[in-house]
Design an enzyme around this catalytic site. Sequence first.
Site, PDB file in Angstrom:
ATOM      1  N   SER A 133     -12.514  26.557  96.544  1.00  0.00           N
ATOM      2  CA  SER A 133     -12.451  26.164  97.841  1.00  0.00           C
ATOM      3  C   SER A 133     -12.678  27.475  98.771  1.00  0.00           C
ATOM      4  O   SER A 133     -13.509  28.133  98.487  1.00  0.00           O
ATOM      5  CB  SER A 133     -10.826  25.641  98.068  1.00  0.00           C
ATOM      6  N   HIS A 151     -14.575  22.663  98.914  1.00  0.00           N
ATOM      7  CA  HIS A 151     -13.990  22.119 100.257  1.00  0.00           C
ATOM      8  C   HIS A 151     -14.533  22.511 101.118  1.00  0.00           C
ATOM      9  O   HIS A 151     -14.284  23.661 101.826  1.00  0.00           O
ATOM     10  CB  HIS A 151     -12.560  22.424 100.310  1.00  0.00           C
ATOM     11  N   ASP A 186      -5.313  21.926  94.597  1.00  0.00           N
ATOM     12  CA  ASP A 186      -6.311  20.895  94.187  1.00  0.00           C
ATOM     13  C   ASP A 186      -6.938  21.351  93.085  1.00  0.00           C
ATOM     14  O   ASP A 186      -7.189  22.492  92.547  1.00  0.00           O
ATOM     15  CB  ASP A 186      -7.318  20.865  95.227  1.00  0.00           C
TER      16      ASP A 186
END
Length: 189
Positions: free
Chosen positions: A12, A38, A134
């Site tokens: 991310s 992301h 995540d």
Amino acid sequence: MRKINLIAIGASFGGIEVLREVLAPMPPTMPPIVVVMHLQPGIAKLYATRLDKTLNISAKEAVSGDVLSNGQMLIAPAGLHMRVVNRSGRLSVECFSGEKVEFVRPSADVLFESVAAELGSNALGVILTGIGRDGAQGLLKMRNAGAFTIGQNEKTCTVYGMPKVAKQIGAVDIELTPEEIAAKIISLV
């Protein structure tokens, strides 16, 4: 010794440059690499195109039905989950909408869980810099299925969130710098 047939990576915030650093030394003979980052809409395709021009492996934004092949990296499209599926003995990806997981879509958890189910110990999981949690639960499922798992170390993370949570829950076999991650992946395959 286990045979690595797939490498799954989640990242991310701060992951764009770290992923490039990890993938740069990979030879064109590498097993398929699937990536969830992301990213904002439109960025995944541009990023994959840039990587395709600079890496020894090919890189592209994934499309449902893409068959996994050696020397190729597929990155999940922004706004869609990606999972690995086995269709008549051939591994491919499915990209789909669906509920956000840990507040994100695509989710590394979704990818990692599918890899754990389809490949078990024949996969390698990597979690890189990023905000939130995540990927931690999915990476744990990969490790529990026998896969080797790597987390980026705290010192080199832009944000030590995703790798930290993964380490805390026992999902990480070893923490390394991006340069060490690249060397470890190459040594394992």
